[in-house]
Design a protein around this motif. Structure first.
Motif, PDB file in Angstrom:
ATOM      1  N   ILE A   3    -110.992 -70.077 -55.007  1.00 49.85           N
ATOM      2  CA  ILE A   3    -110.886 -68.720 -54.473  1.00 49.85           C
ATOM      3  C   ILE A   3    -111.553 -68.665 -53.106  1.00 49.85           C
ATOM      4  O   ILE A   3    -112.686 -69.110 -52.940  1.00 49.85           O
ATOM      5  CB  ILE A   3    -111.550 -67.705 -55.434  1.00 49.85           C
ATOM      6  CG1 ILE A   3    -110.919 -67.800 -56.821  1.00 49.85           C
ATOM      7  CG2 ILE A   3    -111.459 -66.289 -54.873  1.00 49.85           C
ATOM      8  CD1 ILE A   3    -111.727 -67.152 -57.914  1.00 49.85           C
ATOM      9  N   LEU A   4    -110.837 -68.091 -52.140  1.00 46.14           N
ATOM     10  CA  LEU A   4    -111.389 -67.879 -50.808  1.00 46.14           C
ATOM     11  C   LEU A   4    -111.555 -66.385 -50.595  1.00 46.14           C
ATOM     12  O   LEU A   4    -110.603 -65.620 -50.755  1.00 46.14           O
ATOM     13  CB  LEU A   4    -110.467 -68.452 -49.727  1.00 46.14           C
ATOM     14  CG  LEU A   4    -110.940 -68.239 -48.295  1.00 46.14           C
ATOM     15  CD1 LEU A   4    -112.125 -69.139 -47.988  1.00 46.14           C
ATOM     16  CD2 LEU A   4    -109.816 -68.503 -47.318  1.00 46.14           C
ATOM     17  N   ILE A   5    -112.772 -65.975 -50.248  1.00 42.48           N
ATOM     18  CA  ILE A   5    -113.074 -64.568 -49.974  1.00 42.48           C
ATOM     19  C   ILE A   5    -113.262 -64.410 -48.467  1.00 42.48           C
ATOM     20  O   ILE A   5    -113.919 -65.228 -47.830  1.00 42.48           O
ATOM     21  CB  ILE A   5    -114.363 -64.133 -50.710  1.00 42.48           C
ATOM     22  CG1 ILE A   5    -114.206 -64.304 -52.223  1.00 42.48           C
ATOM     23  CG2 ILE A   5    -114.722 -62.694 -50.360  1.00 42.48           C
ATOM     24  CD1 ILE A   5    -115.498 -64.119 -52.997  1.00 42.48           C
ATOM     25  N   VAL A   6    -112.681 -63.354 -47.892  1.00 45.42           N
ATOM     26  CA  VAL A   6    -112.831 -63.079 -46.459  1.00 45.42           C
ATOM     27  C   VAL A   6    -113.351 -61.652 -46.293  1.00 45.42           C
ATOM     28  O   VAL A   6    -112.784 -60.715 -46.856  1.00 45.42           O
ATOM     29  CB  VAL A   6    -111.492 -63.227 -45.705  1.00 45.42           C
ATOM     30  CG1 VAL A   6    -111.690 -62.973 -44.215  1.00 45.42           C
ATOM     31  CG2 VAL A   6    -110.868 -64.593 -45.946  1.00 45.42           C
ATOM     32  N   LEU A  22    -119.819 -60.974 -55.792  1.00 41.11           N
ATOM     33  CA  LEU A  22    -118.585 -61.533 -56.342  1.00 41.11           C
ATOM     34  C   LEU A  22    -118.566 -63.048 -56.181  1.00 41.11           C
ATOM     35  O   LEU A  22    -118.201 -63.783 -57.105  1.00 41.11           O
ATOM     36  CB  LEU A  22    -117.373 -60.901 -55.648  1.00 41.11           C
ATOM     37  CG  LEU A  22    -116.001 -61.385 -56.092  1.00 41.11           C
ATOM     38  CD1 LEU A  22    -115.763 -61.061 -57.565  1.00 41.11           C
ATOM     39  CD2 LEU A  22    -114.914 -60.746 -55.233  1.00 41.11           C
ATOM     40  N   TYR A  23    -118.965 -63.525 -55.025  1.00 40.23           N
ATOM     41  CA  TYR A  23    -119.042 -64.963 -54.748  1.00 40.23           C
ATOM     42  C   TYR A  23    -119.917 -65.666 -55.791  1.00 40.23           C
ATOM     43  O   TYR A  23    -119.513 -66.660 -56.399  1.00 40.23           O
ATOM     44  CB  TYR A  23    -119.589 -65.153 -53.333  1.00 40.23           C
ATOM     45  CG  TYR A  23    -119.982 -66.561 -52.963  1.00 40.23           C
ATOM     46  CD1 TYR A  23    -119.024 -67.491 -52.575  1.00 40.23           C
ATOM     47  CD2 TYR A  23    -121.319 -66.966 -52.977  1.00 40.23           C
ATOM     48  CE1 TYR A  23    -119.390 -68.786 -52.216  1.00 40.23           C
ATOM     49  CE2 TYR A  23    -121.688 -68.242 -52.629  1.00 40.23           C
ATOM     50  CZ  TYR A  23    -120.713 -69.152 -52.248  1.00 40.23           C
ATOM     51  OH  TYR A  23    -121.089 -70.428 -51.903  1.00 40.23           O
ATOM     52  N   ASN A  24    -121.108 -65.139 -56.002  1.00 42.92           N
ATOM     53  CA  ASN A  24    -122.033 -65.751 -56.977  1.00 42.92           C
ATOM     54  C   ASN A  24    -121.506 -65.649 -58.401  1.00 42.92           C
ATOM     55  O   ASN A  24    -121.625 -66.600 -59.176  1.00 42.92           O
ATOM     56  CB  ASN A  24    -123.422 -65.110 -56.862  1.00 42.92           C
ATOM     57  CG  ASN A  24    -124.135 -65.580 -55.615  1.00 42.92           C
ATOM     58  OD1 ASN A  24    -124.186 -66.765 -55.315  1.00 42.92           O
ATOM     59  ND2 ASN A  24    -124.670 -64.638 -54.855  1.00 42.92           N
ATOM     60  N   TYR A  25    -120.908 -64.520 -58.750  1.00 44.31           N
ATOM     61  CA  TYR A  25    -120.356 -64.338 -60.096  1.00 44.31           C
ATOM     62  C   TYR A  25    -119.224 -65.336 -60.363  1.00 44.31           C
ATOM     63  O   TYR A  25    -119.181 -65.976 -61.409  1.00 44.31           O
ATOM     64  CB  TYR A  25    -119.851 -62.902 -60.276  1.00 44.31           C
ATOM     65  CG  TYR A  25    -119.171 -62.671 -61.593  1.00 44.31           C
ATOM     66  CD1 TYR A  25    -119.922 -62.487 -62.760  1.00 44.31           C
ATOM     67  CD2 TYR A  25    -117.791 -62.662 -61.689  1.00 44.31           C
ATOM     68  CE1 TYR A  25    -119.301 -62.295 -63.983  1.00 44.31           C
ATOM     69  CE2 TYR A  25    -117.162 -62.470 -62.907  1.00 44.31           C
ATOM     70  CZ  TYR A  25    -117.922 -62.285 -64.060  1.00 44.31           C
ATOM     71  OH  TYR A  25    -117.294 -62.103 -65.267  1.00 44.31           O
ATOM     72  N   LEU A  26    -118.315 -65.464 -59.407  1.00 44.84           N
ATOM     73  CA  LEU A  26    -117.189 -66.381 -59.576  1.00 44.84           C
ATOM     74  C   LEU A  26    -117.661 -67.833 -59.685  1.00 44.84           C
ATOM     75  O   LEU A  26    -117.109 -68.616 -60.457  1.00 44.84           O
ATOM     76  CB  LEU A  26    -116.190 -66.227 -58.424  1.00 44.84           C
ATOM     77  CG  LEU A  26    -115.422 -64.910 -58.394  1.00 44.84           C
ATOM     78  CD1 LEU A  26    -114.680 -64.752 -57.071  1.00 44.84           C
ATOM     79  CD2 LEU A  26    -114.469 -64.809 -59.570  1.00 44.84           C
ATOM     80  N   LYS A  27    -118.699 -68.194 -58.924  1.00 44.10           N
ATOM     81  CA  LYS A  27    -119.261 -69.544 -59.024  1.00 44.10           C
ATOM     82  C   LYS A  27    -119.885 -69.767 -60.400  1.00 44.10           C
ATOM     83  O   LYS A  27    -119.714 -70.832 -60.985  1.00 44.10           O
ATOM     84  CB  LYS A  27    -120.302 -69.766 -57.928  1.00 44.10           C
ATOM     85  CG  LYS A  27    -119.679 -70.080 -56.583  1.00 44.10           C
ATOM     86  CD  LYS A  27    -120.694 -70.258 -55.478  1.00 44.10           C
ATOM     87  CE  LYS A  27    -121.705 -71.315 -55.787  1.00 44.10           C
ATOM     88  NZ  LYS A  27    -122.620 -71.588 -54.685  1.00 44.10           N
ATOM     89  N   LEU A  35    -116.623 -68.390 -49.005  1.00 44.04           N
ATOM     90  CA  LEU A  35    -116.709 -67.063 -48.413  1.00 44.04           C
ATOM     91  C   LEU A  35    -116.707 -67.212 -46.897  1.00 44.04           C
ATOM     92  O   LEU A  35    -117.586 -67.852 -46.326  1.00 44.04           O
ATOM     93  CB  LEU A  35    -117.991 -66.365 -48.892  1.00 44.04           C
ATOM     94  CG  LEU A  35    -118.411 -65.063 -48.226  1.00 44.04           C
ATOM     95  CD1 LEU A  35    -117.329 -64.008 -48.343  1.00 44.04           C
ATOM     96  CD2 LEU A  35    -119.707 -64.559 -48.834  1.00 44.04           C
ATOM     97  N   CYS A  36    -115.686 -66.676 -46.248  1.00 45.47           N
ATOM     98  CA  CYS A  36    -115.600 -66.686 -44.785  1.00 45.47           C
ATOM     99  C   CYS A  36    -115.935 -65.286 -44.281  1.00 45.47           C
ATOM    100  O   CYS A  36    -115.453 -64.296 -44.835  1.00 45.47           O
ATOM    101  CB  CYS A  36    -114.200 -67.082 -44.339  1.00 45.47           C
ATOM    102  SG  CYS A  36    -113.790 -68.795 -44.704  1.00 45.47           S
ATOM    103  N   TYR A  37    -116.730 -65.207 -43.229  1.00 43.76           N
ATOM    104  CA  TYR A  37    -117.146 -63.916 -42.692  1.00 43.76           C
ATOM    105  C   TYR A  37    -117.245 -63.997 -41.176  1.00 43.76           C
ATOM    106  O   TYR A  37    -117.162 -65.075 -40.591  1.00 43.76           O
ATOM    107  CB  TYR A  37    -118.471 -63.476 -43.317  1.00 43.76           C
ATOM    108  CG  TYR A  37    -119.661 -64.294 -42.881  1.00 43.76           C
ATOM    109  CD1 TYR A  37    -120.589 -63.759 -41.992  1.00 43.76           C
ATOM    110  CD2 TYR A  37    -119.867 -65.590 -43.343  1.00 43.76           C
ATOM    111  CE1 TYR A  37    -121.682 -64.496 -41.584  1.00 43.76           C
ATOM    112  CE2 TYR A  37    -120.956 -66.331 -42.940  1.00 43.76           C
ATOM    113  CZ  TYR A  37    -121.857 -65.780 -42.061  1.00 43.76           C
ATOM    114  OH  TYR A  37    -122.944 -66.514 -41.653  1.00 43.76           O
ATOM    115  N   ASN A  49    -120.637 -73.377 -48.362  1.00 44.37           N
ATOM    116  CA  ASN A  49    -119.425 -72.651 -48.755  1.00 44.37           C
ATOM    117  C   ASN A  49    -119.380 -71.226 -48.225  1.00 44.37           C
ATOM    118  O   ASN A  49    -118.463 -70.478 -48.545  1.00 44.37           O
ATOM    119  CB  ASN A  49    -119.283 -72.656 -50.277  1.00 44.37           C
ATOM    120  CG  ASN A  49    -118.931 -74.035 -50.785  1.00 44.37           C
ATOM    121  OD1 ASN A  49    -118.066 -74.705 -50.240  1.00 44.37           O
ATOM    122  ND2 ASN A  49    -119.634 -74.480 -51.816  1.00 44.37           N
ATOM    123  N   ILE A  50    -120.376 -70.839 -47.443  1.00 51.42           N
ATOM    124  CA  ILE A  50    -120.376 -69.541 -46.762  1.00 51.42           C
ATOM    125  C   ILE A  50    -120.215 -69.839 -45.273  1.00 51.42           C
ATOM    126  O   ILE A  50    -121.111 -70.371 -44.631  1.00 51.42           O
ATOM    127  CB  ILE A  50    -121.644 -68.737 -47.071  1.00 51.42           C
ATOM    128  CG1 ILE A  50    -121.713 -68.458 -48.574  1.00 51.42           C
ATOM    129  CG2 ILE A  50    -121.660 -67.444 -46.277  1.00 51.42           C
ATOM    130  CD1 ILE A  50    -122.944 -67.705 -49.028  1.00 51.42           C
TER     131      ILE A  50
END
Length: 135
Positions: A3-6, A22-27, A35-37, A49-50
Motif C-alpha cells: 500500500i502506498l499512501i500519499v 493509518l501507516y502504522n496500523y497497516l504495518k 508513505l509519500c508526502y 518508508n516515509i
C-alpha cells in the motif's frame, strides 16, 4: 498487501496524524506500506518508508507560479516524477490518496498515471479541493 499512501504531511497537523496512524496500523497488520508526502515544514522521521517528495524551494516556485497563473500543481514536475518513480519501484497493490494540494504535485498527471497503469486507488477527500478546484 503493498500500500502506498500519499498526503501533504507525513505526521503533523490533522491529515498528517491520520495518515501516520493509518501507516502504522497497516504495518502492524502485516502490510508493506510506504508513505509519500510533500517534505517541508515538518521534522524528518527516521524511516526509509516515509518518503519526502519535494523541498522548500520547489514548493515556493510552484506556489508562486500557481498564484500567478491559477493552476496548482502544474509547476511541480520534479516531485511528480519522483512520486511516479516511487510507484514504479514499489509496485503497490493499492494507492491511497489523501490531501494532494500544497504546491508539490501535478494531481492530473498522477491520477492519469494511476488510471493508465490500472492501479486501484482510494481517494479520501479531506477537503473540497477535488470538486471545487480550490480549498
Amino acid at each position: 498487501m503493498k500500500i502506498l499512501i500519499v498526503n501533504v504531511n507525513s505526521h503533523i497537523e490533522s491529515t498528517g496524524k491520520i495518515v501516520y496512524g493509518l501507516y502504522n496500523y497497516l504495518k502492524l497488520k502485516g502490510n508493506e506500506v510506504r508513505l509519500c508526502y510533500r517534505g517541508i515544514r515538518e521534522p524528518k522521521l527516521d524511516d526509509a518508508n516515509i518518503i519526502p517528495l519535494s523541498n522548500d524551494v520547489q514548493c515556493k516556485i510552484s506556489g508562486l507560479f500557481s498564484k500567478l497563473f491559477g493552476y496548482e500543481g502544474i509547476f511541480s514536475p520534479l516531485s511528480t516524477r519522483k512520486l511516479i518513480k516511487e510507484i514504479e519501484i514499489f509496485k503497490p497493490d493499492v494507492v491511497h490518496l489523501f490531501n494532494l494540494p500544497g504546491y508539490y504535485l501535478n494531481h492530473f498527471k498522477v491520477l492519469e498515471y494511476l488510471k493508465e497503469k490500472r492501479i486501484p486507488t482510494v481517494y479520501s477527500m479531506m477537503d473540497e479541493f477535488v470538486y471545487t478546484g480550490k480549498c
